[in-house]
Motif scaffolding. Structure first.
Motif, PDB file in Angstrom:
ATOM      1  N   LEU A   1       0.836  -1.194   0.000  1.00  0.00           N
ATOM      2  CA  LEU A   1       0.000   0.000   0.000  1.00  0.00           C
ATOM      3  C   LEU A   1       0.872   1.246   0.000  1.00  0.00           C
ATOM      4  O   LEU A   1       1.864   1.318   0.742  1.00  0.00           O
ATOM      5  CB  LEU A   1      -0.913   0.029   1.227  1.00  0.00           C
ATOM      6  N   SER A   2       0.491   2.226  -0.815  1.00  0.00           N
ATOM      7  CA  SER A   2       1.201   3.494  -0.832  1.00  0.00           C
ATOM      8  C   SER A   2       0.202   4.639  -0.739  1.00  0.00           C
ATOM      9  O   SER A   2      -0.985   4.466  -1.017  1.00  0.00           O
ATOM     10  CB  SER A   2       2.061   3.626  -2.093  1.00  0.00           C
ATOM     11  N   HIS A   3       0.700   5.808  -0.352  1.00  0.00           N
ATOM     12  CA  HIS A   3      -0.168   6.954  -0.055  1.00  0.00           C
ATOM     13  C   HIS A   3       0.440   8.200  -0.691  1.00  0.00           C
ATOM     14  O   HIS A   3       1.166   8.955  -0.053  1.00  0.00           O
ATOM     15  CB  HIS A   3      -0.283   7.078   1.472  1.00  0.00           C
TER      16      HIS A   3
ATOM     17  N   PHE B   1      15.525   2.132   4.227  1.00  0.00           N
ATOM     18  CA  PHE B   1      14.410   1.182   4.291  1.00  0.00           C
ATOM     19  C   PHE B   1      14.427   0.540   5.679  1.00  0.00           C
ATOM     20  O   PHE B   1      15.453   0.010   6.105  1.00  0.00           O
ATOM     21  CB  PHE B   1      14.583   0.129   3.197  1.00  0.00           C
ATOM     22  N   PRO B   2      13.308   0.599   6.430  1.00  0.00           N
ATOM     23  CA  PRO B   2      13.330   0.182   7.837  1.00  0.00           C
ATOM     24  C   PRO B   2      13.259  -1.321   8.089  1.00  0.00           C
ATOM     25  O   PRO B   2      13.224  -1.749   9.242  1.00  0.00           O
ATOM     26  CB  PRO B   2      12.091   0.874   8.410  1.00  0.00           C
TER      27      PRO B   2
ATOM     28  N   ILE C   1       8.662  -8.556  -4.668  1.00  0.00           N
ATOM     29  CA  ILE C   1       8.621  -7.157  -4.248  1.00  0.00           C
ATOM     30  C   ILE C   1       9.973  -6.470  -4.457  1.00  0.00           C
ATOM     31  O   ILE C   1      10.043  -5.235  -4.577  1.00  0.00           O
ATOM     32  CB  ILE C   1       8.187  -7.044  -2.769  1.00  0.00           C
ATOM     33  N   ALA C   2      11.051  -7.248  -4.561  1.00  0.00           N
ATOM     34  CA  ALA C   2      12.393  -6.673  -4.720  1.00  0.00           C
ATOM     35  C   ALA C   2      12.481  -5.752  -5.933  1.00  0.00           C
ATOM     36  O   ALA C   2      13.267  -4.797  -5.939  1.00  0.00           O
ATOM     37  CB  ALA C   2      13.437  -7.783  -4.825  1.00  0.00           C
TER      38      ALA C   2
ATOM     39  N   ASP D   1      12.454  -0.464  -3.405  1.00  0.00           N
ATOM     40  CA  ASP D   1      13.261   0.688  -3.008  1.00  0.00           C
ATOM     41  C   ASP D   1      12.956   1.954  -3.805  1.00  0.00           C
ATOM     42  O   ASP D   1      13.683   2.943  -3.717  1.00  0.00           O
ATOM     43  CB  ASP D   1      14.753   0.345  -3.141  1.00  0.00           C
ATOM     44  N   LYS D   2      11.863   1.955  -4.565  1.00  0.00           N
ATOM     45  CA  LYS D   2      11.606   3.099  -5.458  1.00  0.00           C
ATOM     46  C   LYS D   2      10.721   4.171  -4.836  1.00  0.00           C
ATOM     47  O   LYS D   2      10.797   5.343  -5.214  1.00  0.00           O
ATOM     48  CB  LYS D   2      11.016   2.595  -6.769  1.00  0.00           C
ATOM     49  N   ILE D   3       9.843   3.785  -3.914  1.00  0.00           N
ATOM     50  CA  ILE D   3       9.018   4.745  -3.182  1.00  0.00           C
ATOM     51  C   ILE D   3       8.911   4.270  -1.727  1.00  0.00           C
ATOM     52  O   ILE D   3       9.289   3.146  -1.395  1.00  0.00           O
ATOM     53  CB  ILE D   3       7.594   4.878  -3.772  1.00  0.00           C
ATOM     54  N   LYS D   4       8.381   5.132  -0.883  1.00  0.00           N
ATOM     55  CA  LYS D   4       8.094   4.748   0.500  1.00  0.00           C
ATOM     56  C   LYS D   4       6.673   4.183   0.553  1.00  0.00           C
ATOM     57  O   LYS D   4       5.732   4.787   0.030  1.00  0.00           O
ATOM     58  CB  LYS D   4       8.207   5.960   1.422  1.00  0.00           C
ATOM     59  N   TYR D   5       6.514   3.039   1.189  1.00  0.00           N
ATOM     60  CA  TYR D   5       5.206   2.387   1.289  1.00  0.00           C
ATOM     61  C   TYR D   5       4.587   2.585   2.668  1.00  0.00           C
ATOM     62  O   TYR D   5       5.299   2.663   3.680  1.00  0.00           O
ATOM     63  CB  TYR D   5       5.328   0.890   1.005  1.00  0.00           C
TER      64      TYR D   5
END
Length: 479
Positions: A173-175, A327-328, A371-372, A376-380
């Motif tokens: 999910l992204s916002h 990335f956390p 998902i790899a 790393d292209k956007i924050k989810y």
């Protein structure tokens, strides 16, 4: 009939300027005043279509197949059930159905047509509340990845809740404002759905005030946003991939004109995929270009618009951007992975799950296998599902593990009666007829699928439903 439906004369005058010659404005206005038929889509991750038909027969539901969706049905319930909410039924709460207007099932059907999405990376650019996202997710295998984006912060929560209820595990999910995808995720997706924000002219049958603030000026403003989004979709799509553009509005300003903007902007690089034969009688709503312009009176639905394109070749994004920030999550270590697999094998006789285990502090997450490619292209806002949390004595399993994978368990399950299900969804413990010697977690089953976790405790099962999912309303039974 909708007694208080509001249709301004300026809107009627505008519709008369573009309604097709073979359709009548009087028929259109009459259809707007008819109540909308209830439609549902069977979630085949949780229930088969045959099982749904059996459920419907047992509860005196009359069902009619939706021609453009093999697991979509219009339904009519007996008079004594019609005032009761479908959202409070066992079949809905267990994630086996999604209440969805029939015409809104059409965009995903168009996306799926002649495409095998099973192991693809798919983007839904405007996903909430999740009807189309969950429809896409049904078509994905464990190797497939769905990125579901929602700009509205108030709607992202309901999107996440619907993913959990329907057992969707391979979704991120992204916002964001969806215009960022073309810049940050250039050529990242095999297929894209842009169900664009629109003026909602087609929704008047369920919202009598849908046209209260209607104006041509507003149509034009919205169309400008839609053009920006459809350009973003082009850049984010891989060459050879397909893009479906849809709206729940009728005006050509937000439909045909936006599509033409795409074709003009990327003239030799994209082309229309005609939808004239998408389903039986699709021609009745087809335009000269091959789009579907769905007027309410054609199929007795909401008004809708669907167009499909294939990207022939790429044009570089003029202003590409790269995400910054750490990335956390880290891949789960071998010890934690083995510990989790041992727990689900011992407690539920389950095999290792399809996906990759990742950790964030004490949290253990399951990410989609591929998902790899986009991680790393956007924050989810979130990726995959939360399986559980580690603690000094092991791993405490989480609700999402149960709703997504609980049906795979071969032991330590408890089939809920309807009265027990009522208690469960209201957050109450489940009383047992006799004392049990069983220990640890138990998976709770309803309609042959899993709705959550409990814990054996002598003469009861302790309720594990997360507090935010507890319902005040009573589960409806037809007994």
């Amino acid at each position: 009939m909708h007694a208080n439906i509001f249709i301004p004369q300026t809107f009627i005058d505008d519709v008369e300027s573009y309604i097709p010659n073979h359709l009548s404005i009087d028929d259109y206005l009459a259809s707007c005043k008819k109540p909308l038929r209830t439609a549902v889509r069977v979630n085949t991750k949780k229930m088969s279509v045959d099982s749904f038909k059996q459920y419907a027969a047992q509860n005196d539901w009359q069902i009619t197949p939706v021609p453009w969706c093999e697991n979509g049905f219009w339904l009519v319930r007996p008079e004594n059930q019609q005032s009761l909410s479908l959202g409070n039924t066992d079949i809905h709460l267990s994630g086996c159905i999604y209440v969805q207007e029939a015409s809104s099932m059409m965009p995903v059907t168009a996306l799926l047509n002649n495409n095998d999405l099973s192991d693809c990376c798919v983007l839904d650019m405007a996903a909430a509340p999740g009807s189309k996202s969950t429809q896409i997710a049904e078509a994905l295998s464990s190797e497939g990845v769905l990125v579901a984006n929602e700009y509205s912060s108030s709607r992202i929560k309901s999107l996440s809740a619907n993913m959990q209820r329907l057992g969707i595990s391979n979704c991120a999910l992204s916002h964001f404002d969806a215009s960022i995808f073309g810049q940050y995720m250039e050529q990242s997706f095999d297929h894209i759905l842009l169900d664009a924000p629109c003026s909602g002219e087609g929704t008047i049958r369920k919202d009598e005030n849908a046209l209260k603030n209607w104006s041509i000026e507003s149509n034009i403003e919205i169309a400008d946003v839609q053009k920006r989004l459809i350009e973003s979709a082009f850049y984010a799509l891989k060459a050879g991939g397909t893009l479906v553009y849809s709206t729940c509005t009728l005006t050509p300003l937000e439909n045909q004109a936006v599509c033409q903007h795409l074709l003009n902007t990327f003239a030799d690089h994209i082309e229309v995929v005609p939808l004239n034969h998408l389903f039986e009688n699709a021609d009745a709503s087809a335009t000269a270009e091959g789009y579907l312009h769905i007027w309410p009176q054609i199929y007795d639905t909401e008004g809708f618009f669907v167009a499909k394109f294939v990207k022939k070749s790429h044009v570089p994004q003029p202003e590409p951007k790269v995400k910054k920030g750490a990335f956390p999550f880290t891949p789960a270590d071998k010890k934690t992975t083995e510990q989790f697999n041992q727990i689900i094998k011992k407690q539920f006789a389950m095999k290792p799950l399809a996906g990759e285990l990742w950790q964030r502090e004490q949290e253990l997450w399951l990410f989609p296998l591929n998902i790899a490619n986009v991680i790393d292209k956007i924050k989810y806002s979130r990726i995959g599902i939360l399986l559980g949390k580690t603690h000094k004595n092991g791993i405490r399993l989480h609700h999402e593990f149960a709703t997504c994978f609980g049906a795979e368990a071969l032991k330590n399950t408890h089939k809920l009666s309807l009265s027990e299900a009522c208690d469960y969804f209201q957050g109450k413990d489940i009383k047992l007829a006799q004392v049990t010697s069983d220990k640890d977690e138990v998976l709770l089953m309803l309609n042959n699928t899993c709705v959550g976790l409990g814990k054996w405790q002598k003469n009861k099962i302790k309720n594990g439903l997360p507090r935010e999912l507890v319902r005040d309303s009573q589960l409806i039974t037809w007994e």
